[in-house]
Scaffold this motif. Structure first.
Motif, PDB file in Angstrom:
ATOM      1  N   ALA A  15      29.805   0.014  68.839  1.00 25.32           N
ATOM      2  CA  ALA A  15      29.875   1.474  68.925  1.00 25.32           C
ATOM      3  C   ALA A  15      30.471   2.063  67.656  1.00 25.32           C
ATOM      4  O   ALA A  15      29.982   3.074  67.132  1.00 25.32           O
ATOM      5  N   ALA A  16      31.527   1.434  67.148  1.00 19.48           N
ATOM      6  CA  ALA A  16      32.168   1.910  65.917  1.00 19.48           C
ATOM      7  C   ALA A  16      31.213   1.783  64.738  1.00 19.48           C
ATOM      8  O   ALA A  16      31.129   2.680  63.890  1.00 19.48           O
ATOM      9  N   TYR A  17      30.496   0.672  64.668  1.00 25.04           N
ATOM     10  CA  TYR A  17      29.517   0.432  63.604  1.00 25.04           C
ATOM     11  C   TYR A  17      28.447   1.529  63.618  1.00 25.04           C
ATOM     12  O   TYR A  17      28.134   2.132  62.587  1.00 25.04           O
ATOM     13  N   GLY A  18      27.892   1.796  64.795  1.00 25.56           N
ATOM     14  CA  GLY A  18      26.859   2.830  64.906  1.00 25.56           C
ATOM     15  C   GLY A  18      27.365   4.201  64.533  1.00 25.56           C
ATOM     16  O   GLY A  18      26.671   4.969  63.846  1.00 25.56           O
ATOM     17  N   LEU A  19      28.588   4.513  64.940  1.00 22.58           N
ATOM     18  CA  LEU A  19      29.174   5.810  64.627  1.00 22.58           C
ATOM     19  C   LEU A  19      29.350   5.992  63.129  1.00 22.58           C
ATOM     20  O   LEU A  19      28.980   7.026  62.561  1.00 22.58           O
ATOM     21  N   VAL A  20      29.887   4.973  62.473  1.00 22.32           N
ATOM     22  CA  VAL A  20      30.155   5.066  61.035  1.00 22.32           C
ATOM     23  C   VAL A  20      28.862   5.133  60.237  1.00 22.32           C
ATOM     24  O   VAL A  20      28.749   5.899  59.276  1.00 22.32           O
ATOM     25  N   PHE A  25      32.968   7.732  57.916  1.00 23.75           N
ATOM     26  CA  PHE A  25      34.337   7.579  58.391  1.00 23.75           C
ATOM     27  C   PHE A  25      35.022   8.915  58.660  1.00 23.75           C
ATOM     28  O   PHE A  25      36.117   8.955  59.209  1.00 23.75           O
ATOM     29  N   LYS A  26      34.380  10.009  58.307  1.00 19.60           N
ATOM     30  CA  LYS A  26      34.960  11.319  58.614  1.00 19.60           C
ATOM     31  C   LYS A  26      35.051  11.531  60.126  1.00 19.60           C
ATOM     32  O   LYS A  26      35.884  12.300  60.610  1.00 19.60           O
ATOM     33  N   SER A  27      34.181  10.859  60.880  1.00 12.20           N
ATOM     34  CA  SER A  27      34.175  10.982  62.340  1.00 12.20           C
ATOM     35  C   SER A  27      34.782   9.767  63.027  1.00 12.20           C
ATOM     36  O   SER A  27      34.681   9.617  64.242  1.00 12.20           O
ATOM     37  N   PHE A  28      35.406   8.902  62.227  1.00 19.05           N
ATOM     38  CA  PHE A  28      35.909   7.637  62.751  1.00 19.05           C
ATOM     39  C   PHE A  28      37.278   7.821  63.406  1.00 19.05           C
ATOM     40  O   PHE A  28      38.319   7.669  62.773  1.00 19.05           O
ATOM     41  N   THR A  29      37.259   8.177  64.679  1.00 18.72           N
ATOM     42  CA  THR A  29      38.489   8.310  65.457  1.00 18.72           C
ATOM     43  C   THR A  29      38.317   7.521  66.745  1.00 18.72           C
ATOM     44  O   THR A  29      37.192   7.253  67.186  1.00 18.72           O
ATOM     45  N   ALA A  57      36.994  -4.382  60.566  1.00 23.51           N
ATOM     46  CA  ALA A  57      35.979  -5.157  61.283  1.00 23.51           C
ATOM     47  C   ALA A  57      34.596  -4.557  61.072  1.00 23.51           C
ATOM     48  O   ALA A  57      33.609  -5.283  60.888  1.00 23.51           O
ATOM     49  N   VAL A  58      34.513  -3.228  61.059  1.00 23.93           N
ATOM     50  CA  VAL A  58      33.238  -2.548  60.803  1.00 23.93           C
ATOM     51  C   VAL A  58      32.756  -2.851  59.389  1.00 23.93           C
ATOM     52  O   VAL A  58      31.571  -3.145  59.172  1.00 23.93           O
ATOM     53  N   MET A  59      33.666  -2.786  58.424  1.00 21.64           N
ATOM     54  CA  MET A  59      33.304  -3.073  57.037  1.00 21.64           C
ATOM     55  C   MET A  59      32.802  -4.507  56.886  1.00 21.64           C
ATOM     56  O   MET A  59      31.847  -4.769  56.152  1.00 21.64           O
ATOM     57  N   ASP A  60      33.443  -5.433  57.576  1.00 16.10           N
ATOM     58  CA  ASP A  60      33.002  -6.833  57.520  1.00 16.10           C
ATOM     59  C   ASP A  60      31.595  -6.981  58.076  1.00 16.10           C
ATOM     60  O   ASP A  60      30.778  -7.750  57.554  1.00 16.10           O
ATOM     61  N   GLU A  61      31.289  -6.232  59.145  1.00 18.45           N
ATOM     62  CA  GLU A  61      29.950  -6.273  59.736  1.00 18.45           C
ATOM     63  C   GLU A  61      28.912  -5.732  58.763  1.00 18.45           C
ATOM     64  O   GLU A  61      27.815  -6.284  58.623  1.00 18.45           O
ATOM     65  N   ILE A  62      29.259  -4.649  58.089  1.00 21.80           N
ATOM     66  CA  ILE A  62      28.336  -4.035  57.136  1.00 21.80           C
ATOM     67  C   ILE A  62      28.091  -4.974  55.950  1.00 21.80           C
ATOM     68  O   ILE A  62      26.955  -5.152  55.504  1.00 21.80           O
ATOM     69  N   VAL A 100      25.364   3.547  52.959  1.00 20.41           N
ATOM     70  CA  VAL A 100      26.030   2.690  51.982  1.00 20.41           C
ATOM     71  C   VAL A 100      25.828   3.172  50.555  1.00 20.41           C
ATOM     72  O   VAL A 100      26.782   3.294  49.777  1.00 20.41           O
ATOM     73  N   PHE A 101      24.576   3.462  50.175  1.00 21.68           N
ATOM     74  CA  PHE A 101      24.252   3.697  48.768  1.00 21.68           C
ATOM     75  C   PHE A 101      24.023   5.162  48.384  1.00 21.68           C
ATOM     76  O   PHE A 101      23.981   5.481  47.196  1.00 21.68           O
ATOM     77  N   VAL A 102      23.860   6.044  49.361  1.00 21.66           N
ATOM     78  CA  VAL A 102      23.551   7.434  49.029  1.00 21.66           C
ATOM     79  C   VAL A 102      24.692   8.374  49.423  1.00 21.66           C
ATOM     80  O   VAL A 102      25.163   9.166  48.609  1.00 21.66           O
ATOM     81  N   GLU A 103      25.152   8.263  50.670  1.00 20.42           N
ATOM     82  CA  GLU A 103      26.115   9.236  51.175  1.00 20.42           C
ATOM     83  C   GLU A 103      27.563   8.775  51.063  1.00 20.42           C
ATOM     84  O   GLU A 103      28.470   9.516  51.425  1.00 20.42           O
ATOM     85  N   ASP A 104      27.791   7.560  50.583  1.00 21.17           N
ATOM     86  CA  ASP A 104      29.135   7.048  50.340  1.00 21.17           C
ATOM     87  C   ASP A 104      30.024   7.134  51.580  1.00 21.17           C
ATOM     88  O   ASP A 104      31.131   7.651  51.541  1.00 21.17           O
ATOM     89  N   HIS A 105      29.525   6.618  52.707  1.00 17.84           N
ATOM     90  CA  HIS A 105      30.310   6.629  53.928  1.00 17.84           C
ATOM     91  C   HIS A 105      31.450   5.608  53.900  1.00 17.84           C
ATOM     92  O   HIS A 105      32.380   5.701  54.684  1.00 17.84           O
ATOM     93  N   PHE A 106      31.349   4.611  53.034  1.00 22.74           N
ATOM     94  CA  PHE A 106      32.292   3.504  53.102  1.00 22.74           C
ATOM     95  C   PHE A 106      33.171   3.348  51.871  1.00 22.74           C
ATOM     96  O   PHE A 106      33.925   2.391  51.772  1.00 22.74           O
TER      97      PHE A 106
END
Length: 203
Positions: A15-20, A25-29, A57-62, A100-106
């Motif tokens: 769920a966290a992975y899908g959200l991010v 991460f602006k919505s990561f609560t 953990a989400v970053m590791d999955e990505i 990852v490469f366009v919107e800089d979510h991470f």
């Protein structure tokens, strides 16, 4: 009495992975992750020490997903395959690619360096690149990414339609040019387009 629904570690991570991926991460609560699963925030803190722990953990999955996609092989040329894998990743996983490469979510620095390190390991096994310095190898990878990004971004909306063989020809030409002419470096061979433009106009 209805049985209480059990929320697992894997469900929270998914769920966290899908959200991010979708919102960054602006919505990561904890509340937003819980809302996505239809539960309270309590299960999150039972499975993860805190939200930073879940974020890692989400970053590791990505990163694991990226590593798997970049490792795909299509030809006998490992560096051409890097470009093809990048293009395929963009076309087959558009939401994650943009995140990852366009919107800089991470965090662009972290993900860029991770991708660069992975690509450098591939280039280190490439015979043609043996004489290059690390800086020249990075420049070669950057050139490959620039062209691969252009191909992916033009193919996604249907602006261009090229075959796999045509992609391979383009990527081979770019790789060879960057390795031989050391593009982006101070001693890069200059390219003069004036004669070609003049001939084109004259013709």
């Amino acid at each position: 009495m209805a049985r209480k629904k059990t929320i697992t570690h894997g469900q929270i991570l998914a769920a966290a992975y899908g959200l991010v991926v979708e919102e960054g991460f602006k919505s990561f609560t904890a509340r937003n992750v819980a809302k996505r699963m239809g539960c309270s925030t309590q299960p999150i803190y039972l499975e993860f020490r805190n939200m930073q722990d879940l974020k890692l953990a989400v970053m590791d999955e990505i990163k694991a997903t990226l590593a798997s996609k970049i490792a795909r092989r299509f030809t006998t040329d490992p560096v051409v395959d890097l470009g093809l894998a990048y293009i395929n990743f963009a076309l087959e996983n558009p939401v994650l690619y943009r995140a990852v490469f366009v919107e800089d979510h991470f965090g662009v620095t972290d993900m860029r360096e991770y991708a660069m390190t992975t690509a450098m390991k591939r280039l280190d096994t490439y015979a043609l690149a043996e004489p290059l310095t690390d800086a020249e190898k990075r420049n070669t990878i950057m050139g490959l990414w620039i062209v691969a990004t252009g191909i992916a971004n033009l193919m996604a909306p249907g602006f261009i339609d090229i075959t796999r063989e045509q992609m391979i020809d383009i990527l081979k030409a770019v790789i060879q040019d960057f390795i031989i002419n050391k593009r982006f470096s101070e001693d890069a061979a200059a390219v003069c387009l004036a004669p070609s433009i003049a001939n084109s106009i004259a013709g």
